[in-house]
Design a protein around this motif. Structure first.
Motif, PDB file in Angstrom:
ATOM      1  N   HIS A 126      41.343  45.858  47.660  1.00 38.05           N
ATOM      2  CA  HIS A 126      42.611  45.867  46.920  1.00 38.05           C
ATOM      3  C   HIS A 126      43.730  46.436  47.774  1.00 38.05           C
ATOM      4  CE1 HIS A 126      40.629  44.487  43.477  1.00 38.05           C
ATOM      5  NE2 HIS A 126      40.308  45.621  42.912  1.00 38.05           N
ATOM      6  N   ALA A 260      44.746  50.786  41.566  1.00 36.90           N
ATOM      7  CA  ALA A 260      43.561  49.992  41.239  1.00 36.90           C
ATOM      8  C   ALA A 260      42.295  50.589  41.832  1.00 36.90           C
ATOM      9  CB  ALA A 260      43.737  48.556  41.726  1.00 36.90           C
ATOM     10  N   ASP A 264      40.833  50.414  36.799  1.00 33.93           N
ATOM     11  CA  ASP A 264      40.618  48.984  37.023  1.00 33.93           C
ATOM     12  C   ASP A 264      41.943  48.238  37.000  1.00 33.93           C
ATOM     13  OD1 ASP A 264      41.020  47.580  34.237  1.00 33.93           O
ATOM     14  OD2 ASP A 264      39.823  49.367  33.814  1.00 33.93           O
ATOM     15  N   ARG A 265      41.929  47.027  37.558  1.00 33.31           N
ATOM     16  CA  ARG A 265      43.145  46.238  37.737  1.00 33.31           C
ATOM     17  C   ARG A 265      43.804  45.857  36.421  1.00 33.31           C
ATOM     18  NH1 ARG A 265      40.208  41.848  41.352  1.00 33.31           N
ATOM     19  NH2 ARG A 265      38.540  42.541  39.960  1.00 33.31           N
ATOM     20  N   SER A 269      47.624  46.947  35.307  1.00 31.51           N
ATOM     21  CA  SER A 269      48.606  45.889  35.042  1.00 31.51           C
ATOM     22  C   SER A 269      49.152  45.975  33.624  1.00 31.51           C
ATOM     23  CB  SER A 269      47.969  44.515  35.278  1.00 31.51           C
ATOM     24  OG  SER A 269      47.516  44.377  36.601  1.00 31.51           O
ATOM     25  N   PRO A 305      51.456  45.031  39.396  1.00 30.80           N
ATOM     26  CA  PRO A 305      50.337  44.110  39.141  1.00 30.80           C
ATOM     27  C   PRO A 305      50.268  42.926  40.113  1.00 30.80           C
ATOM     28  CG  PRO A 305      51.781  44.357  37.214  1.00 30.80           C
ATOM     29  CD  PRO A 305      52.527  44.859  38.404  1.00 30.80           C
ATOM     30  N   LEU A 308      47.288  42.655  42.428  1.00 32.92           N
ATOM     31  CA  LEU A 308      46.123  42.756  41.555  1.00 32.92           C
ATOM     32  C   LEU A 308      45.875  41.442  40.819  1.00 32.92           C
ATOM     33  CD1 LEU A 308      46.807  46.297  40.023  1.00 32.92           C
ATOM     34  CD2 LEU A 308      45.704  45.687  42.190  1.00 32.92           C
ATOM     35  N   GLN A 309      46.967  40.762  40.442  1.00 37.24           N
ATOM     36  CA  GLN A 309      46.817  39.469  39.775  1.00 37.24           C
ATOM     37  C   GLN A 309      46.227  38.425  40.715  1.00 37.24           C
ATOM     38  OE1 GLN A 309      50.588  39.964  36.666  1.00 37.24           O
ATOM     39  NE2 GLN A 309      50.904  39.077  38.668  1.00 37.24           N
ATOM     40  N   THR A 311      44.035  38.965  43.229  1.00 35.06           N
ATOM     41  CA  THR A 311      42.590  39.180  43.355  1.00 35.06           C
ATOM     42  C   THR A 311      41.869  38.947  42.028  1.00 35.06           C
ATOM     43  OG1 THR A 311      42.851  41.573  42.989  1.00 35.06           O
ATOM     44  CG2 THR A 311      42.884  40.791  45.264  1.00 35.06           C
ATOM     45  N   LEU A 312      42.531  39.246  40.908  1.00 36.84           N
ATOM     46  CA  LEU A 312      41.932  38.932  39.612  1.00 36.84           C
ATOM     47  C   LEU A 312      41.727  37.423  39.473  1.00 36.84           C
ATOM     48  CD1 LEU A 312      43.798  41.283  37.094  1.00 36.84           C
ATOM     49  CD2 LEU A 312      41.327  41.190  37.476  1.00 36.84           C
ATOM     50  N   GLU A 375      37.925  43.066  32.932  1.00 34.12           N
ATOM     51  CA  GLU A 375      37.855  43.337  34.365  1.00 34.12           C
ATOM     52  C   GLU A 375      36.613  42.623  34.892  1.00 34.12           C
ATOM     53  OE1 GLU A 375      38.844  44.802  38.112  1.00 34.12           O
ATOM     54  OE2 GLU A 375      40.004  44.904  36.266  1.00 34.12           O
ATOM     55  N   ASP A 402      37.073  48.239  45.679  1.00 31.83           N
ATOM     56  CA  ASP A 402      37.652  47.905  44.408  1.00 31.83           C
ATOM     57  C   ASP A 402      36.872  48.275  43.171  1.00 31.83           C
ATOM     58  OD1 ASP A 402      39.457  46.714  46.032  1.00 31.83           O
ATOM     59  OD2 ASP A 402      38.595  44.746  45.757  1.00 31.83           O
TER      60      ASP A 402
END
Length: 404
Positions: A126, A260, A264-265, A269, A305, A308-309, A311-312, A375, A402
């Motif tokens: 991350h 993160a 958690d992401r 966010s 975010p 993070l978005q 990698t999500l 997550e 992460d």
């Protein structure tokens, strides 16, 4: 090549590309001043930069899922720069739209493949992806300063000088691509995580990114003009507001990656978007110089975010990392440009403040979408044991990468 060096070069190259996304909004006041374009007309220019980018992002993402096309990085960087460089040399509105659209295609081609390469180099960390995203934010932040230095000095006819960042970005990405090719030949490339696609969560995530995009593109298009109005006609006030909007994103990106690693992401966010809703309200309603504080808070809140978005999305669609990157990093971000003409039309019919009011609702919608997202539990990306032993940093990055 050491991982930190690769991420640094990719981050700077990312800045050299995204400076052209920021340049479109930065050129808006000069198009208004030199060519007397209306709000709706300059919104059309932003739309031109976004439309082809929106359409072609998933295409380039699907291509990168099927084939590795690292040569897209230098080529797309050049295309993005050349389009903006040519946008000011003709007084024709139609040609301006064409050149800006060409730049948008270059930006669209860059992001899916660069995100794939950054993920491969970072092994899913991350923090590393946040530094990669930081480059784009820095490019956005430097755009108004670059435009002010070049165009404010000599007018729109000086825009050919704006190709220089593209030339630099093209050169900077070549060592990373050569290192990846050598690693691939030696069998040292990291493997992407495997797992089942969660399409429902990916759709919700994409809708949240669309709402985020509407806020950011709407503000980046009109915040300069809005600040100029609020500060009684000072063009410097408008440039400063746009710089703060972009610079705050740089802080938010790095902060998001660090947060993160502690939470958690999805949680990071969700709370970020809730706070952003209040910050946008401050931009619209709070008078005086406090405008700049709320612009900075809005920018940081929208960008915490951001990486993070990405990698999500990659973790929700592990079998289609390129497509996920193209959508979360490109398509949904560009969709905000499609709404800009509507904002401009409302501003022409009523007032700019009235047109910006609906943007307050967008972060709240993001918060609602993130309340329903899980997550993802995925295998940690990284190399096999022998490759870890060859790279002394690999174990450290994997252990920090992460999913705590």
């Amino acid at each position: 090549m050491p991982r930190k060096s690769s991420i640094t070069l990719l981050s700077v190259g990312h800045a050299c590309v995204d400076v052209y996304q920021g340049a479109v909004a930065s050129l808006v006041p000069f198009f208004v001043a030199e060519r007397a374009y209306s709000y709706a007309a300059v919104s059309g220019i932003v739309l031109a930069a976004s439309l082809l980018s929106s359409v072609t992002q998933p295409v380039f993402g699907a291509i990168t899922d099927r084939w590795a096309v690292p040569w897209l990085l230098p080529v797309s960087t050049l295309i993005g720069g050349v389009g903006i460089a040519l946008s000011g040399i003709s007084g024709s509105y139609a040609l301006t739209l064409v050149f800006v659209a060409i730049s948008g295609v270059g930006v669209a081609a860059y992001h899916p493949e660069s995100a794939r390469v950054a993920r491969l180099v970072s092994r899913g960390s991350h923090s590393s992806m946040a530094w990669f995203s930081l480059g784009g934010n820095v490019g956005f932040a430097l755009a108004p300063l670059m435009i002010a230095a070049v165009v404010a000095t000599g007018g729109l006819r000086f825009t050919p000088l704006l190709v220089l960042p593209a030339l630099a970005g093209t050169v900077l990405c070549l060592p990373v691509l050569r290192a990846l090719e050598r690693g691939k030949a030696a069998g040292a490339a990291g493997r992407a995580p495997v797992g089942a696609d969660d399409r429902a969560s990916f759709v919700k995530l994409s809708l949240a990114v669309v709402c985020r995009s509407i806020v950011f593109i709407g503000l980046s298009t009109f915040i300069s003009l809005y600040a100029t109005q609020r500060m009684h006609g000072s063009s410097a006030a408008g440039t400063a507001a746009l710089f703060v909007l972009y610079a705050g994103g740089a802080v938010g990106s790095v902060l998001g990656g660090n947060l993160a690693n502690r939470w958690d992401r999805v949680t990071v966010s969700r709370w970020s978007y809730l706070l952003t809703a209040g910050a946008v309200a401050g931009v619209v309603f709070v008078p005086g110089p406090a405008l700049y504080l709320f612009v900075a808070l809005t920018s940081a809140g929208l960008y915490i975010p951001f990486s993070l978005q990405v990698t999500l999305g990659q973790d929700y669609l592990p079998s289609r990392v390129g497509t996920a990157s193209g959508i979360t990093l490109g398509l949904t971000v560009s969709v905000g440009g499609l709404v800009s003409p509507l904002i401009g039309a409302v501003a022409d019919a009523a007032s700019l403040r009235t047109a910006l009011m609906p943007l307050i609702l967008m972060p709240a919608l993001c918060w609602l979408f993130f309340r329903t997202l899980p997550e993802p539990e995925v295998p940690r990306p990284g190399a096999a044991a022998p490759e870890t032993r060859e790279d002394p940093d690999a174990e450290l990055i994997t252990s920090r990468s992460d999913h705590r």
